[in-house]
Design a protein around this motif. Structure first.
Motif, PDB file in Angstrom:
ATOM      1  N   ARG A  93      48.005  52.170  24.340  1.00  6.99           N
ATOM      2  CA  ARG A  93      47.409  53.063  25.342  1.00  6.99           C
ATOM      3  C   ARG A  93      45.953  52.729  25.633  1.00  6.99           C
ATOM      4  O   ARG A  93      45.413  53.151  26.662  1.00  6.99           O
ATOM      5  CB  ARG A  93      47.548  54.522  24.889  1.00  6.99           C
ATOM      6  N   HIS A 117      57.605  48.230  32.570  1.00 11.24           N
ATOM      7  CA  HIS A 117      57.118  49.517  32.084  1.00 11.24           C
ATOM      8  C   HIS A 117      57.615  49.865  30.686  1.00 11.24           C
ATOM      9  O   HIS A 117      57.000  50.694  30.012  1.00 11.24           O
ATOM     10  CB  HIS A 117      57.539  50.629  33.053  1.00 11.24           C
ATOM     11  N   PHE A 159      55.111  49.812  27.942  1.00  6.30           N
ATOM     12  CA  PHE A 159      54.135  50.894  27.788  1.00  6.30           C
ATOM     13  C   PHE A 159      54.487  51.790  26.602  1.00  6.30           C
ATOM     14  O   PHE A 159      53.618  52.478  26.069  1.00  6.30           O
ATOM     15  CB  PHE A 159      54.080  51.784  29.033  1.00  6.30           C
ATOM     16  N   GLN A 160      55.779  51.813  26.237  1.00  2.00           N
ATOM     17  CA  GLN A 160      56.251  52.716  25.192  1.00  2.00           C
ATOM     18  C   GLN A 160      56.487  51.996  23.865  1.00  2.00           C
ATOM     19  O   GLN A 160      56.858  52.631  22.885  1.00  2.00           O
ATOM     20  CB  GLN A 160      57.567  53.374  25.629  1.00  2.00           C
ATOM     21  N   ARG A 170      55.854  49.547  37.334  1.00  4.61           N
ATOM     22  CA  ARG A 170      55.548  50.962  37.550  1.00  4.61           C
ATOM     23  C   ARG A 170      54.060  51.202  37.349  1.00  4.61           C
ATOM     24  O   ARG A 170      53.388  50.457  36.640  1.00  4.61           O
ATOM     25  CB  ARG A 170      56.342  51.862  36.604  1.00  4.61           C
ATOM     26  N   LEU A 218      50.586  52.470  36.008  1.00  2.31           N
ATOM     27  CA  LEU A 218      50.104  52.702  34.651  1.00  2.31           C
ATOM     28  C   LEU A 218      49.711  54.161  34.473  1.00  2.31           C
ATOM     29  O   LEU A 218      49.436  54.862  35.452  1.00  2.31           O
ATOM     30  CB  LEU A 218      48.884  51.818  34.372  1.00  2.31           C
ATOM     31  N   PRO A 219      49.650  54.638  33.226  1.00  4.21           N
ATOM     32  CA  PRO A 219      49.073  55.959  32.985  1.00  4.21           C
ATOM     33  C   PRO A 219      47.669  56.017  33.587  1.00  4.21           C
ATOM     34  O   PRO A 219      46.942  55.017  33.584  1.00  4.21           O
ATOM     35  CB  PRO A 219      49.031  56.047  31.452  1.00  4.21           C
ATOM     36  N   PRO A 220      47.258  57.177  34.138  1.00  2.28           N
ATOM     37  CA  PRO A 220      45.983  57.260  34.872  1.00  2.28           C
ATOM     38  C   PRO A 220      44.769  56.742  34.110  1.00  2.28           C
ATOM     39  O   PRO A 220      43.919  56.058  34.683  1.00  2.28           O
ATOM     40  CB  PRO A 220      45.855  58.758  35.169  1.00  2.28           C
ATOM     41  N   ASP A 221      44.662  57.056  32.808  1.00  3.09           N
ATOM     42  CA  ASP A 221      43.483  56.604  32.070  1.00  3.09           C
ATOM     43  C   ASP A 221      43.450  55.091  31.926  1.00  3.09           C
ATOM     44  O   ASP A 221      42.386  54.462  32.031  1.00  3.09           O
ATOM     45  CB  ASP A 221      43.413  57.268  30.688  1.00  3.09           C
ATOM     46  N   ASP A 253      44.942  52.984  34.028  1.00  3.33           N
ATOM     47  CA  ASP A 253      44.689  52.485  35.380  1.00  3.33           C
ATOM     48  C   ASP A 253      43.188  52.447  35.650  1.00  3.33           C
ATOM     49  O   ASP A 253      42.660  51.462  36.185  1.00  3.33           O
ATOM     50  CB  ASP A 253      45.399  53.382  36.393  1.00  3.33           C
ATOM     51  N   ASP A 304      52.431  56.178  42.099  1.00  7.03           N
ATOM     52  CA  ASP A 304      52.254  57.613  41.843  1.00  7.03           C
ATOM     53  C   ASP A 304      52.627  58.407  43.086  1.00  7.03           C
ATOM     54  O   ASP A 304      52.188  58.077  44.200  1.00  7.03           O
ATOM     55  CB  ASP A 304      50.805  57.927  41.470  1.00  7.03           C
TER      56      ASP A 304
END
Length: 262
Positions: free
Chosen positions: A177, A208, A211-212, A232, A234-237, A239, A256
């Protein structure tokens, strides 16, 4: 559907998607949220999944899933990412294609590129590019991993250091993350770090599901890259971090606010 039949399918969905959610599984199987929570608890108890907020992921570990299985996962996403990556690679270029099923997909999209010099430590990539008569292929020396046709070790690093590449395309096994790139094999990581050091432009191709996923060895950071091609948003932070680092994002799938295709 009985619990006995649901459990293997839940694990398979987690392998394909990287993460499953309680609400998504309840809709998929047309059962209650409570039923799915019990399923996930039992799968976590047997070590098949790891519970996270709102759902479950594949358990963290120190070894990757099999190469044949990785080839089957996210096939459409990898094809779309490969096309986007190949569009970034000009004719008349010297590049490195690293180990991985995503880089194999990129190789297939380079069969019509002209006047390429491709160095690789991936025997599968070399075999794919043989079909392009306008591509010179150099296979790095080193130790062959029978599991995936990858070439690793000191000889591979020494080969790479003889070159200065216009571009390098790499993959990773997991993405933390904080933007760290993760992998399972310390030798492979050493080769990839040499690739990045010898390249003018560095491209990561990863879907994606990464990411997990987690893995024990740090390869580098998204801050070390010029372009990240994924399927896909990315998580906002993360990105925001990429924008701060100047790492360009190329997203081939839903953004998004966009709906996923049925």
């Amino acid at each position: 559907m009985s619990q006995t039949l649901r459990h293997p399918e839940i694990v398979e969905l987690a392998r394909r998607e990287g993460k499953v959610t309680v609400e998504g599984l309840a809709r998929h199987f047309d059962v209650t949220l409570q039923t799915i929570r019990r399923d996930l608890a039992e799968l976590a108890q047997t070590g098949q999944l790891e519970r996270v907020h709102g759902g479950a992921v594949l358990p963290s570990g120190t070894s990757n899933i099999g190469y044949g299985e990785r080839r089957r996962l996210q096939g459409d996403a990898k094809a779309a990412m490969a096309r986007a990556c190949a569009a970034l690679i000009p004719h008349d270029a010297a590049l490195f294609l690293a180990i991985g099923t995503s880089t194999e997909a990129v190789a297939r999209e380079l069969l019509r590129h002209r006047n390429l010099l491709v160095v690789t430590n991936n025997m599968n990539v070399a075999n794919i590019l043989v079909a392009n008569p306008d591509c010179q292929i150099i296979l790095a020396g080193g130790t062959i991993r029978r599991s995936d046709g990858g070439i690793v070790g000191t000889l591979a690093v020494q080969t790479i250091r003889q070159f200065k590449f216009d571009l390098a395309v790499i993959g990773c096994s997991g993405l933390d993350r904080d933007g760290d790139l993760l992998d399972f094999d310390l030798q492979e990581v050493g080769v990839n770090q040499a690739i990045l050091a010898q390249s003018r432009q560095r491209i990561l191709v990863a879907d994606h599901s990464k990411f997990q996923r987690t893995a024990p060895v740090r390869l580098g950071s998204l801050s070390d890259l010029d372009v990240f091609v994924t399927d896909r948003a990315l998580p906002p932070d993360l990105d925001r971090r990429c924008r701060d680092w100047g790492t360009r994002l190329v997203v081939t799938g839903p953004q998004d606010g966009e709906a996923e295709p049925d």
